[in-house]
Design an enzyme around this catalytic site. Structure first.
Site, PDB file in Angstrom:
ATOM      1  N   VAL A  25       0.850  -1.198   0.000  1.00 22.98           N
ATOM      2  CA  VAL A  25       0.000   0.000   0.000  1.00 22.98           C
ATOM      3  C   VAL A  25       0.884   1.246   0.000  1.00 22.98           C
ATOM      4  O   VAL A  25       0.807   2.090  -0.892  1.00 22.98           O
ATOM      5  CB  VAL A  25      -0.935   0.005   1.234  1.00 22.98           C
ATOM      6  CG1 VAL A  25      -1.780   1.276   1.256  1.00 22.98           C
ATOM      7  CG2 VAL A  25      -1.818  -1.231   1.239  1.00 22.98           C
ATOM      8  N   LYS A  49      15.581  -2.895   3.832  1.00 17.21           N
ATOM      9  CA  LYS A  49      14.596  -2.514   2.796  1.00 17.21           C
ATOM     10  C   LYS A  49      14.735  -1.015   2.486  1.00 17.21           C
ATOM     11  O   LYS A  49      14.679  -0.590   1.337  1.00 17.21           O
ATOM     12  CB  LYS A  49      13.191  -2.818   3.318  1.00 17.21           C
ATOM     13  CG  LYS A  49      12.077  -2.475   2.364  1.00 17.21           C
ATOM     14  CD  LYS A  49      10.765  -3.005   2.903  1.00 17.21           C
ATOM     15  CE  LYS A  49       9.617  -2.774   1.962  1.00 17.21           C
ATOM     16  NZ  LYS A  49       8.374  -3.392   2.425  1.00 17.21           N
ATOM     17  N   THR A  99      -2.540  -4.317   9.485  1.00 19.81           N
ATOM     18  CA  THR A  99      -3.500  -4.549  10.588  1.00 19.81           C
ATOM     19  C   THR A  99      -3.976  -5.999  10.478  1.00 19.81           C
ATOM     20  O   THR A  99      -5.053  -6.275   9.947  1.00 19.81           O
ATOM     21  CB  THR A  99      -4.704  -3.588  10.486  1.00 19.81           C
ATOM     22  OG1 THR A  99      -5.195  -3.615   9.144  1.00 19.81           O
ATOM     23  CG2 THR A  99      -4.308  -2.169  10.847  1.00 19.81           C
ATOM     24  N   CYS A 266      -5.997  -9.199   3.185  1.00 18.58           N
ATOM     25  CA  CYS A 266      -7.281  -8.459   3.227  1.00 18.58           C
ATOM     26  C   CYS A 266      -8.476  -9.364   3.498  1.00 18.58           C
ATOM     27  O   CYS A 266      -9.079  -9.335   4.558  1.00 18.58           O
ATOM     28  CB  CYS A 266      -7.515  -7.767   1.886  1.00 18.58           C
ATOM     29  SG  CYS A 266      -6.200  -6.721   1.357  1.00 18.58           S
ATOM     30  N   ARG A 331       1.325 -14.110   2.836  1.00 16.44           N
ATOM     31  CA  ARG A 331       0.504 -13.789   4.006  1.00 16.44           C
ATOM     32  C   ARG A 331      -0.839 -14.511   3.962  1.00 16.44           C
ATOM     33  O   ARG A 331      -1.562 -14.428   2.984  1.00 16.44           O
ATOM     34  CB  ARG A 331       0.289 -12.273   4.114  1.00 16.44           C
ATOM     35  CG  ARG A 331       1.487 -11.549   4.696  1.00 16.44           C
ATOM     36  CD  ARG A 331       1.287 -10.076   4.705  1.00 16.44           C
ATOM     37  NE  ARG A 331       1.189  -9.535   3.353  1.00 16.44           N
ATOM     38  CZ  ARG A 331       1.022  -8.237   3.125  1.00 16.44           C
ATOM     39  NH1 ARG A 331       0.885  -7.396   4.137  1.00 16.44           N
ATOM     40  NH2 ARG A 331       0.965  -7.788   1.891  1.00 16.44           N
TER      41      ARG A 331
END
Ligand code: SAJ
Length: 423
Positions: A25, A49, A99, A266, A331
């Site tokens: 994002v 990174k 999150t 998500c 993920r």
């Protein structure tokens, strides 16, 4: 600084923009904001990174390396650690941190709380804070609403679709809500300066948060619906893919597809934030909870197919581990969970994913394999390279367990799809 001066700094692009979080994002957003002429500082935690990004090297495919290098070279964007002094010098803070949920599917707001704490240590007068991280309604206000000073606060949940080349952050319609009119106005003006897509204002922070919850819960529950259908069509010897393709001819039917499972940061995660929110407010959400569990059970369902077909000594090969085709992201990948179920049932198998390095696969506790003739060939993730790779694997005796309904025609000895009669 007054609201007007921030607005002026937005309109003349002199506002210093801090993007917090440099993943799927934050990085595309930071790059776009810099490209549009703002001075951007990307804040991250991982020093390695940050160094790579400073050299213009990123593993987020939607960020053009050449473009990133030139933005860094021109000084439009720089990357630094979240602890750096520059953190206090931003006019606009855009929060793009993860999150996730914990093992018990409870929201994990560690990253959000850390950013709120850091912001509270700085003078925020006249600044703008925008939360893009996905949270349950009320969280933006709770975490960022009372940090000291008079500042503007907005919420604009991210809508990135990793791997989708058609939809970039620049062209995706943006929803934005503010704690008050001034906040909404400033945030909306900012996004209108950087996006080539509509910016839709909603009436509050909570409304903006709930839009994201609805979008992703809608997707999770509709995938669960077809997964449930798939168990039925399998029993009846019908083909769920044919049925969905035919149902798509109806204007009000929005197609979703059964699969080995639902992954990513998500879809299998966000709806649990809503379930938790419902529980806290005494509202049961059984359709959502059951749907999320249905999606998880699909992974077990496909694994049971392999367990029932497997005989010790058989060569079993799992192709693809990431959560979604052509996206290098593990993920919540259902295929990783699938592999662990096979290990629990003492199925011996090897794994290959064209997007992952050998050490990334070994780190998950799986044995490395490569596309070659086997007895059972499992499609875990239908990367585009499968179109050619499968020819190295499938022979006349190979049984295929197709976790993504990749194959439309019979290959090998038989194809066990998801929700489909044996091909
Ligand atoms: N999946 C199915 N059946 C489907 C669609 C997806 O099993 O019909 C599986 C995928 O294999 C994957 C998971 O569900 O494991 C999620 O798939 P996704 O296409 O929704 O992938 P995401 O997680 O990249 O979803 C993103 C989301 N974007 C944001 O949350 C900001 C989601 O909101 C978008 O709806 C989605 O992209 C999109 O539209 O493609």
């Amino acid at each position: 600084m007054t609201h007007q001066s921030l607005k002026e700094k937005i309109l003349d692009k002199s506002a210093a923009v801090g993007v917090i979080g440099l993943g799927y994002v934050g990085l595309p957003l930071a790059t776009l904001v810099a490209k549009k002429g703002f001075r951007v500082t990307g804040f991250g935690r991982d020093a390695k990174k940050i160094n790579l990004l400073t050299e213009g090297i990123s593993d987020i495919e939607s960020v053009e390396k050449k473009e990133l290098r030139s933005l860094v070279a021109k000084g439009n964007i720089r990357f630094t650690h979240i602890d750096a002094d520059q953190f206090a010098l931003q006019d606009i803070y855009i929060i793009c941190v993860p999150t996730p949920v914990d093992q018990a599917k409870h929201p994990d707001l560690t990253a959000i709380a850390d950013i709120a704490r850091r912001l509270s240590l700085n003078l925020l007068n006249g600044k703008l804070i925008i939360n893009e991280s996905t949270v349950a309604p009320g969280t933006t206000r709770e975490e960022f609403g009372d940090l000291g000073g008079t500042y503007l606060l907005a919420c604009s949940p991210e809508r990135v679709d990793p791997g989708n080349k058609e939809k970039s952050v620049r062209t995706i319609t943006k929803i934005v809500g503010g704690v008050n009119k001034k906040s909404l106005d400033a945030a909306k003006s900012f996004y209108e300066m950087i996006l080539d897509a509509p910016v839709i204002a909603v009436s509050s922070l909570e409304s903006a948060e709930m839009v994201k919850m609805l979008e992703n819960t809608y997707r999770a529950v509709n995938i669960a619906l077809v997964n449930e259908f798939a168990r039925l069509t399998e029993k009846q010897g019908l083909d769920i893919v044919e049925i969905i393709e035919a149902a798509k001819t109806k204007w009000s039917f929005h197609a979703h597809y059964p699969s080995i499972g639902v992954g990513g940061h998500c879809i299998p995660v966000d709806p649990w934030y809503l379930v938790d929110f419902g529980r806290k407010h005494g509202v049961d959400l059984p359709v959502i909870e059951h749907g999320l569990k249905e999606n998880e059970e699909m992974t077990e369902h496909v694994a049971q197919k392999v367990v029932s077909l497997y005989k010790p000594g058989m060569r079993v090969f799992l192709y693809g581990l990431t959560y979604k085709k052509d996206v290098k992201d593990l993920r919540e990948s259902p295929v990783v969970r699938f592999g662990r179920i096979l290990l629990k049932h003492k199925v011996s198998f090897t794994v290959y994913d064209p997007l992952l390095r050998d050490d990334e696969i070994k780190a998950l506790g799986f044995k490395l394999g490569k596309p070659e003739n086997v007895d059972i060939f499992i499609v875990g993730t239908d990367h585009k390279s499968l179109t050619s790779d499968f020819k190295k694997v499938v022979n006349k005796q190979t049984i295929v367990v197709d976790g993504r309904n990749f194959f439309r025609i019979k290959v090998g000895k038989a194809v066990y799809g998801v929700g489909r009669a044996l091909l």
